[in-house]
Structure formats: C-alpha cells, structure tokens
Design an enzyme around this catalytic site. Structure first.
Site, short mmCIF file in Angstrom:
data_model
loop_
_atom_site.label_atom_id
_atom_site.label_comp_id
_atom_site.label_asym_id
_atom_site.label_seq_id
_atom_site.Cartn_x
_atom_site.Cartn_y
_atom_site.Cartn_z
CD GLU A 110 -46.61 37.35 52.53
OE1 GLU A 110 -46.69 36.70 51.47
OE2 GLU A 110 -46.94 36.88 53.63
CB CYS B 189 -49.11 30.59 54.64
SG CYS B 189 -48.34 29.59 55.92
CE1 TYR B 190 -55.72 28.10 59.49
CE2 TYR B 190 -56.84 29.96 58.43
CZ TYR B 190 -56.87 28.83 59.24
OH TYR B 190 -58.06 28.44 59.81
CG ASP C 236 -46.17 59.44 61.63
OD1 ASP C 236 -45.70 59.44 60.48
OD2 ASP C 236 -45.78 58.69 62.53
CE LYS D 226 -42.11 58.45 60.07
NZ LYS D 226 -42.75 58.79 61.36
N GLY E 198 -51.74 32.50 58.84
CA GLY E 198 -52.27 32.57 60.20
C GLY E 198 -51.65 31.45 61.01
CG HIS F 23 -45.32 33.71 53.97
ND1 HIS F 23 -46.48 34.27 54.44
CD2 HIS F 23 -45.12 32.59 54.69
CE1 HIS F 23 -46.97 33.53 55.41
NE2 HIS F 23 -46.15 32.51 55.60
#
Ligand code: XMP
Length: 518
Positions: free
Chosen positions: A176, A87-88, A232, A374, A60, A174
């Site tokens: 991810e 992180c945050y 979609d 997607k 964040g 991070h």
C-alpha cells in the site's frame, strides 16, 4: 451491521498498523469499495454478515506469537473468501495455520530489493527484482502446509507466500505504500483478478449508500450541524440534508473573521434559496466578536475567545431548536489519526468550528466522512453537486482571519486583509497555481511604514503573502511563486486596497515558522 447496498467490497481487518487506512484508500483507488474494521470489533459472524468479496489483514506492531497478540478466529480461513495478509497479517496467517515465525537475524526497514520466485501468483506481472517497503523484525521462517514461497529478500526467506487452492496470500512487505514500486499491481492482482471485483465502484455509489444508511439510522430524529463553510462540514451537511432533509438544522456563525464574500457564498448554497432542503440558521455575530476581541493581542488568548464564543452561540441556537438527537461532525480520516485511532469520537478543540460543547443534549455524534481522505471528501462533494468553489476550498482555520491579523483585530483590519486576500486568490487562480500550492493567503502585519503615493507621503500597513507546499501540514516549504505573478499581486494590492502601501513575501519554511501567523 450490513445495511449497505454495495455488492463488491473488501473488508480490511486492522491489527494496529500505521498504514491501515492507506490500504483502504488504495483499494478504493482501484474502484472497489473497502472498509477498515478493528480486529477486536468484528466477530466471524459479523465478517460473514459483511459479505466481503475479499479480506485483507493489516500490519501491526506486535509479535504474532507474543502474549496478548491480536488474533482472529481461525475459521475465517475456511469461509472461502480470498485473504491477503500484509506484514503482521502475513505472520498471523502463517502462525495460525501451522507455519513458524522467528525474530529475523536482521530487521528490515525501508526500501528492500525483493526477488520474485513465482510469477504465476499474486505477484503476476512484477519484475524479477523489485523494490518493496519493509518494516519488520519478525519473519516467517517456515510456511504452513499447502503454501508456496513466491518471493524472498536477502534477509527474509519468505517475503511472500500463498496457498492458491485456498486463495490465501501473504506478503511481508507493504504494497500500500508508494515506496513499494509495484505495490499497486499486487493489490490489483488480489482485488480484481483473485477476488473477481469488477472495479466499477465510484464515489457516487458511496454517496447513495451513505444517504441510505444515514436515513435508516436517524429515522425521524433531529440533527444539528455546525457548518463552517469549509469543505468537510459542507460535504457532511449536504450528505445529511439528502438523507433527512428538514430534520437537519445547520448553524453557520458569521464571526466577522471569514474570507471576503464567504458568508454570502455559504448562505447562497445552504440558505433558503439554495438547492438543499434543510433548516439554515446564519448567526450574525460580527459585532459580538469584535467587542470580545477589543484590545486583545496575544494569539492564544484570541483563539480561546473565538472558540469559547462559538460554543456559547452554538449552545444558544441548540437550545432554541430543542431536543437534538444527533450532532454532525465533518471529521475526516486525518483528524482521526490526530485523536488516536480506535478511540471513541471526541469533539476536538482544534477543529474547523473551534470545539463544540459536549453537553448539548444529543444522543450520538454522526461522522459520515470519518473514513475518507481530504481528496476523497472533495470528490464526494462533487458527486453531491456542491459548487466547485466550496469543494476545492483552501484549508481555513476555525479562528479565521483573526490569526492572520497580527495584533488587535477590528472591522477595518478585517476589511483590509479580506480585500488583499481576495486579490491574491484571484491572481493565483488566473496564473493556474491554485492546485499547485497547498495553502496560500494574505495576512495583515502589524507593521506600518512610510511610503509615497502620487506626491503624497503615506504611513500604512504591510500585507504579507504566504504560500506553502506541504503534504501533511506538519512541515512545509515556502512556495516559489514566479516573480511576475508576485509583482502583479503587489501592484493590485497597493492600488486597490486602502491603507496598504507595502507587500512582503514570507519565505519561511515550517519549522521554524508555522503556516499561519498566529
Ligand atoms: P500551523 O499554523 O499550525 O497550521 O502551521 C497548520 C494547518 O492547520 C491550520 N490551522 C487550523 N485549522 N483550526 C483549524 O481548523 C485552527 O485553530 C487552526 N490553526 C491552524 C492551518 O490553516 C494550516 O492548514
């Protein structure tokens, strides 16, 4: 709030970082279900009701000690569920549990060499020195009692820390993000080894779960879906049809600006002879659109007319159906980013179906794909047995072929570009390039030029071929199609499509060009 049947799941508590859905996606890639909830929208009681197998705190933008900094009920550290702070989230964990946070002497941003100090930890299996993605100005300067430092960098004394007994873990970087080379391994260590998830979740389970949730939510209500034939809205409609069958009505507008055979293909899948149980209304609005577009050459004016006309038609059809309780939107996660995370659902003007009216009388918008990327939507479509030609469809803009015909639109020009585009798509498929190229299509330039065919002079149109490679559609490079494939396409187009005597290949990147021509 927990009406899900899924047993193993990771709850991601969002503190406003930019990669939060990416964390969810990475966890799902490990075949473990995960969901993101904003910190302000979830109480401790709701966390317990969610029954998470593990919890991740995201990054964040704030300082953990700042005024109005996002925080969390400290009792969450006592519920016995493993927590990973990123992180945050790592700093918040340290701050709440009595550690110390300071502004780092040097901010770290980007690729950062990290030294692993203890591999008997969440960092099990990592190299001694590994590159991670950092993005922070604050850092943990003192760990809370019971915590050990497991990694550091040159400028950050606590790149990772943990309290194994309490199953609390924190990383300043991070995991991810792909730039963290061994990030996947760290998430796997947390989700599989520490939380004990089996890694057996599949998109099919998500489908079944969503169907159940939608069924409970909608009850006996009436549902309306604007179906564009794109991936979609097709996947969203199919999910709803499996949940509530004939309570769903899909409105599909053929504005005469669709790709070749598209109206037939969509009707085959969703119409009365298709396998899904739903009410399907196809509105043939071709003449209505051609009439409105007569003499119009300015791109923005074309787009506006097409969007507005769609709204009028949709309203007319909604009125015929009568009191609708729910409106289905095929919004996917990248659309949510565009409209700003955390905001309530708005009906966007730049959407597949060109902006729906917000005053049709309905109670609520249903967006079952809101958390998916997607490629996840495509996988869900496969699970729902949608045909591959729908699931793997190219992106197609709401204004359709109108913005691929430069200048005035009419039925004859639509036919030319449809035929050329169909040949182009067929040949790209045969050459095995369809999964390689991010987006490709034929466009009709407004240019006519002199050619010779047989012994005759021709004065006909030029077709432009567009093919781009992009990951975000914000910037793009022209794709380098092999020469012999281009020649085959050119030969077929000039021979098989009337009124085309020239084919050009657009090699412009974006910027300065855009992907579409108008
Ligand atoms: P541009 O031409 O802006 O296109 O580089 C970027 C991507 O957006 C698609 N596009 C649209 N999609 N409604 C849509 O749903 C629209 O009005 C629209 N205009 C462009 C385009 O096909 C490309 O993928």
């Amino acid at each position: 709030m927990n009406n899900s049947n899924i047993k193993e799941k990771i709850l991601i508590i969002d503190f406003g970082g930019q990669y939060n859905q990416l964390i969810a996606r990475r966890v799902r890639e490990l075949n473990v279900y995960s969901e993101v909830k904003g910190f302000e929208n979830i109480s401790l009681k709701e966390v317990l009701e969610f029954e998470p197998t593990g919890i991740i705190f995201t990054g964040g933008p704030q300082s953990a000690y700042g005024k109005d900094a996002p925080s969390i009920d400290e009792k969450i550290f006592e519920i016995g569920v493993p927590i990973l702070g990123i992180c945050y989230g790592a700093q918040l964990m340290a701050h709440i549990l009595g550690g110390k946070i300071d502004t780092a002497p040097t901010s770290e941003y980007g690729h950062t060499k990290t030294f692993i100090k203890d591999k008997n930890s969440i960092l099990n299996g990592l190299d001694d020195n590994t590159v991670v993605w950092m993005s922070h100005t604050d850092c943990i300067s003192k760990v809370p009692q019971g915590f050990e430092i497991t990694a550091c960098t040159e400028n950050c004394p606590v790149a990772a820390m943990e309290n194994r007994n309490k199953k609390l873990y924190a990383v300043q970087f991070h995991p991810e993000v792909n730039h963290t080379i061994q990030g996947r391994k760290i998430l796997e260590n947390f989700v599989i080894d520490i939380c004990g998830c089996s890694g057996s979740w599949q998109m099919g389970i998500y489908a079944d779960d969503q169907i159940k949730i939608l069924r409970e939510k909608i009850g006996s209500g009436k549902v309306l879906c604007a179906l564009s034939g794109g991936v979609d809205s097709s996947v969203a409609a199919t999910l709803l049809s499996k949940a509530v069958g004939k309570q769903l009505t899909c409105v599909f507008v053929d504005h005469g600006l669709l790709r070749k055979n598209e109206a037939e293909e969509v009707s085959q899948v969703f119409g009365p002879n298709g396998k899904y149980e739903l009410n399907f209304i196809m509105v043939d609005a071709k003449d209505r659109y051609y009439e409105k577009l007569k003499g119009v050459t300015e791109p923005e004016e074309k787009r506006k007319i097409i969007g507005e006309e769609f709204i009028r038609i949709f309203e007319e059809e909604a009125k015929k159906i009568g009191a609708v309780d729910y409106l289905v939107q095929g919004t996917i996660y990248p659309d949510v980013i565009e409209s700003g995370l955390g905001k309530s659902a708005v009906i966007k003007s730049h959407h597949n179906v060109g902006g729906l009216p917000d005053y049709v009388d309905f109670k609520e918008i249903v967006e079952p794909l809101r958390m998916l990327f997607k490629d996840e939507v495509r996988n869900l479509g496969r699970e729902l047995d949608l045909p591959e030609y729908i699931v793997s469809r190219q992106p197609f803009p709401g204004p359709g072929l109108a913005i691929r015909i430069i200048g005035e639109v009419n039925a004859d020009k639509v036919k030319i570009v449809q035929d050329a585009d169909a040949i182009y798509r067929e040949e790209i498929g045969k050459a095995g390039l369809d999964k390689e190229i991010s987006q490709y299509f034929a466009a009709l330039t407004n240019m006519r030029s002199v050619g010779v065919m047989g012994d005759f002079r021709t004065y006909d149109y030029a077709i432009a071929l567009r093919a781009v490679k992009t990951s975000d559609f914000m910037t793009a490079e022209a794709y380098d199609i092999p020469w012999e494939v281009l020649q085959r396409i050119m030969n077929r187009i000039v021979n098989e499509v009337d009124h085309v005597n020239r084919v050009v290949y657009d090699i412009t990147s974006k910027p300065p060009g855009t992907i579409e021509f108008e």
